[in-house]
Design a protein around this motif. Structure first.
Motif, PDB file in Angstrom:
ATOM      1  N   ARG A  51       1.520   3.704  -1.233  1.00 57.55           N
ATOM      2  CA  ARG A  51       1.176   2.554  -2.051  1.00 57.55           C
ATOM      3  C   ARG A  51       2.255   2.317  -3.099  1.00 57.55           C
ATOM      4  O   ARG A  51       3.126   3.158  -3.325  1.00 57.55           O
ATOM      5  N   ASN A  55       1.355  -3.463  -5.853  1.00 56.26           N
ATOM      6  CA  ASN A  55       0.379  -3.904  -4.846  1.00 56.26           C
ATOM      7  C   ASN A  55      -1.064  -3.640  -5.251  1.00 56.26           C
ATOM      8  O   ASN A  55      -1.980  -3.969  -4.501  1.00 56.26           O
ATOM      9  N   ARG A  57      -4.033  -4.654  -7.160  1.00 54.40           N
ATOM     10  CA  ARG A  57      -4.517  -5.855  -7.856  1.00 54.40           C
ATOM     11  C   ARG A  57      -5.709  -5.575  -8.764  1.00 54.40           C
ATOM     12  O   ARG A  57      -5.916  -6.245  -9.764  1.00 54.40           O
TER      13      ARG A  57
END
Length: 318
Positions: A51, A55, A57
């Motif tokens: 990750r 990214n 949110r």
């Protein structure tokens, strides 16, 4: 918890004195883990999970992941302190060997030196960090090893319960394109549907990707996935479809196949023969599986015990 030194990034190559400057994210028996150290580790922690910070949110998800990263740093500090209590000593030779492995894993002496310089540190500080990590790794392995091995009665019982699941039936992996035909369609409609499929077959024979053609022309629900049907054994598909699919060699595309749904074009990706597992193989598989499960549980128990036996103050959570 990962303590794989050879693949560790420079985000953790920080001397203790530098790490603990600034506001504290947590304290372990009075030893501070700074926000600076947590920030440097968080990106590494996310990368380990595939990750990236940009990214994420959801603020809630971000906070939960950050707390997990702090958990990992707390566990590292607990293990290092436990290593000190137990008098674990890592030799200079072992440290140098690990540093050499890391140098090679990073890309060689020049890249290694540049990475250290870019981060503002030298090889001596990294060597000292490596010594700490190796000591923590050693004490963790010793604590987990105390968990023992699976009991043979447990192995046998698990094997008897799951032995039927260990034999794999013959399976194939396939994609398909479907042009639907109503079951009461007249001959002209049936032929028109077949010709549409033949046109797509011609595109594939000229080099177009089967999945791309399926996405554009298939009328099945699998079209968005390029006609992907995954793996399936005999008895799951319509008989006409199954007979044609299982007769193909991997990499081959069928001729148009008629089923009650319409016309299909089938692409076989892989064919797995049925496989039986002997009792000896089955018991060994179960033994290895239970050992992994037992080790995973032992690791969790070791860390939970260390947390309960030590004084931990989590400031970042407030």
């Amino acid at each position: 918890m990962k303590l794989n030194i050879a693949l560790m990034l420079l985000t953790l190559w920080v001397p203790v004195a530098w790490c603990n400057n600034g506001p504290a994210a947590a304290r372990v028996n009075g030893e501070e883990i700074s926000e600076f150290r947590l920030e440097r580790y968080f990106a590494e922690f996310l990368e380990d999970q595939g990750r990236a910070v940009g990214n994420i949110r959801s603020p809630k998800a971000y906070k939960q992941l950050r707390q997990k990263a702090l958990d990992a740093l707390i566990d590292k500090e607990l293990l290092w302190q436990e290593a000190l209590k137990r008098g674990v000593v890592i030799s200079d030779a072992d440290v140098q060997r690990q540093v050499d492995q890391t140098r090679q894993a990073i890309g060689g002496p020049e890249v290694f030196a540049r990475r250290l310089q870019d981060a503002g540190f030298d090889e001596a500080s990294f060597s000292e960090y490596t010594r700490r990590e190796l000591a923590a790794q050693q004490v963790f392995a010793e604590l987990v090893q105390a968990g023992g091995t699976p009991d043979e009665k447990q192995v046998r019982a698990f094997y008897e319960e799951h032995r039927a699941d260990m034999s794999r039936p013959e399976e194939i992996q396939a994609r398909h394109i479907l042009v639907k035909v109503p079951q009461d369609a007249d001959a002209a409609t049936v032929e028109a549907a077949r010709l549409r499929l033949v046109e797509m077959q011609a595109k594939i024979s000229k080099g177009e990707d089967f999945a791309s053609v399926a996405k554009a022309g298939s009328e099945d629900a699998s079209a968005s996935e390029g006609g992907d049907l995954g793996y399936f054994p005999r008895g799951r598909m319509l008989p006409e479809f199954e007979a044609a699919a299982f007769a193909l060699a991997p990499g081959a595309v069928s001729e148009p196949v008629r089923t009650p749904l319409g016309w299909h074009l089938i692409y076989l990706q892989n064919h797995l023969e049925a496989a039986d597992v002997s009792e000896m193989q089955g018991l060994e598989m179960v033994r290895a599986y239970l050992a992994r499960q037992q080790q995973a549980q032992a690791r969790l128990q070791v860390l939970a015990q260390l947390r309960s036996n030590n004084r931990i103050e989590r400031i970042d959570d407030d």
